[in-house]
Scaffold this active site. Structure first.
Site, PDB file in Angstrom:
ATOM      1  N   ASP A  37       0.856  -1.181   0.000  1.00  0.00           N
ATOM      2  CA  ASP A  37       0.000   0.000   0.000  1.00  0.00           C
ATOM      3  C   ASP A  37       0.902   1.244   0.000  1.00  0.00           C
ATOM      4  OD1 ASP A  37      -3.072   0.700   0.670  1.00  0.00           O
ATOM      5  OD2 ASP A  37      -1.768   2.175   1.600  1.00  0.00           O
ATOM      6  N   ILE A  38       0.663   2.174  -0.943  1.00  0.00           N
ATOM      7  CA  ILE A  38       1.468   3.400  -0.990  1.00  0.00           C
ATOM      8  C   ILE A  38       1.125   4.267   0.218  1.00  0.00           C
ATOM      9  CG2 ILE A  38       2.043   5.464  -2.320  1.00  0.00           C
ATOM     10  CD1 ILE A  38       1.235   3.975  -4.845  1.00  0.00           C
ATOM     11  N   ASN A  86      -2.394  13.073  -4.062  1.00  0.00           N
ATOM     12  CA  ASN A  86      -3.501  13.557  -4.889  1.00  0.00           C
ATOM     13  C   ASN A  86      -3.967  14.945  -4.467  1.00  0.00           C
ATOM     14  OD1 ASN A  86      -3.808  11.485  -6.762  1.00  0.00           O
ATOM     15  ND2 ASN A  86      -5.161  10.300  -5.438  1.00  0.00           N
ATOM     16  N   ASP A 134      -1.441   9.427 -10.659  1.00  0.00           N
ATOM     17  CA  ASP A 134      -1.299   8.368 -11.663  1.00  0.00           C
ATOM     18  C   ASP A 134       0.173   8.100 -11.970  1.00  0.00           C
ATOM     19  OD1 ASP A 134      -4.020   8.095 -11.802  1.00  0.00           O
ATOM     20  OD2 ASP A 134      -4.244   9.102 -13.745  1.00  0.00           O
ATOM     21  N   GLU A 188      -4.361   2.471  -4.800  1.00  0.00           N
ATOM     22  CA  GLU A 188      -2.923   2.508  -4.523  1.00  0.00           C
ATOM     23  C   GLU A 188      -2.452   1.210  -3.891  1.00  0.00           C
ATOM     24  OE1 GLU A 188      -4.787   4.413  -0.791  1.00  0.00           O
ATOM     25  OE2 GLU A 188      -5.262   4.172  -2.902  1.00  0.00           O
TER      26      GLU A 188
END
Length: 233
Positions: A83-84, A91, A100, A126
């Site tokens: 998971d980022i 964002n 993106d 993500e």
């Protein structure tokens, strides 16, 4: 062979063009040409459009196959969830186009970190997953750390003279060997370790200390054909 004049292939060819795929080679309408078109469309349907990694449907199918293979062969297999970290901030601060770019860069780093036999997938916004067949427990932490460090060290171009660095949290679990289990139970174990990595500060890997040796009630039910609540000594 179907008459190509009856088939409306324009939309299929347009889809390949839009996604940057090569068009089938050979004589349009021939058997080989049509087979190539079908193969390209099948490959396209199995991949995430943004990253080119396997999509969630392909991942879930592969996970089911791998859990069955491990039960039959006893070979070890590792599932990693990634998971980022703080992706919402990316964002919110830089816009979705930047988000993106970050997702694509992370996907590329993951692809560079695994073997051809491994399956890397984007399973959510993500969120990523990697299935690593024949990965001995002694190597699990090393493999997960290699992925994490490659992502952490990457500077991502998000605009003119602008670069970002991101990190990921990783959780992992080994499939129970010689045990008839389920993909959902394996995924739950990996997800639990991902939650632990995030709760302990993020930008780290957390794997189960040892491969699961205890068999859950549900797995006993799968093995012996009894209900999970059945009385099994």
């Amino acid at each position: 062979m179907p008459d190509p004049g009856v088939l409306n292939l324009d939309r299929a060819l347009q889809l390949l063009r839009q996604t940057g795929q090569e068009l089938p080679q050979g004589l349009p309408g021939s058997g080989a040409w049509l087979q190539s078109l079908v193969d390209k469309l099948c490959d396209l349907s199995s991949r995430d459009a943004l990253t080119g990694l396997a999509n969630r449907r392909t991942f879930e199918s592969a996970l089911n196959r791998e859990i069955d293979r491990v039960a039959r062969s006893g070979e070890p297999a590792l599932l990693l969830y990634l998971d980022i970290d703080h992706f919402k901030r990316v964002n919110d601060s830089h816009g979705h186009s930047c988000g993106d770019a970050v997702i694509k860069a992370v996907a590329q780093a993951i692809g560079e970190s695994v073997r051809p036999m491994d399956l890397a997938a984007r399973i959510g916004g993500e969120e990523f997953a990697i299935i690593l067949p024949n990965c001995p427990p002694a190597f699990g932490q090393t493999v997960a750390e290699r992925v994490r460090l490659r992502i952490e060290s990457r500077a991502i171009d998000v605009g003119p003279s602008q670069r970002l660095g991101v990190t990921v949290s990783i959780g992992g679990a080994f499939a129970p060997q010689w045990v008839r289990s389920s993909a959902s139970l394996w995924a739950e174990r990996a997800d639990l370790q991902l939650y632990r990595a995030k709760s302990e500060g993020r930008n780290r890997t957390c794997l189960e200390p040892t491969p699961v040796s205890l068999v859950s009630a549900e797995e006993k039910g799968l093995l012996f054909g009894s209900s999970p609540s059945g009385d099994i000594a």
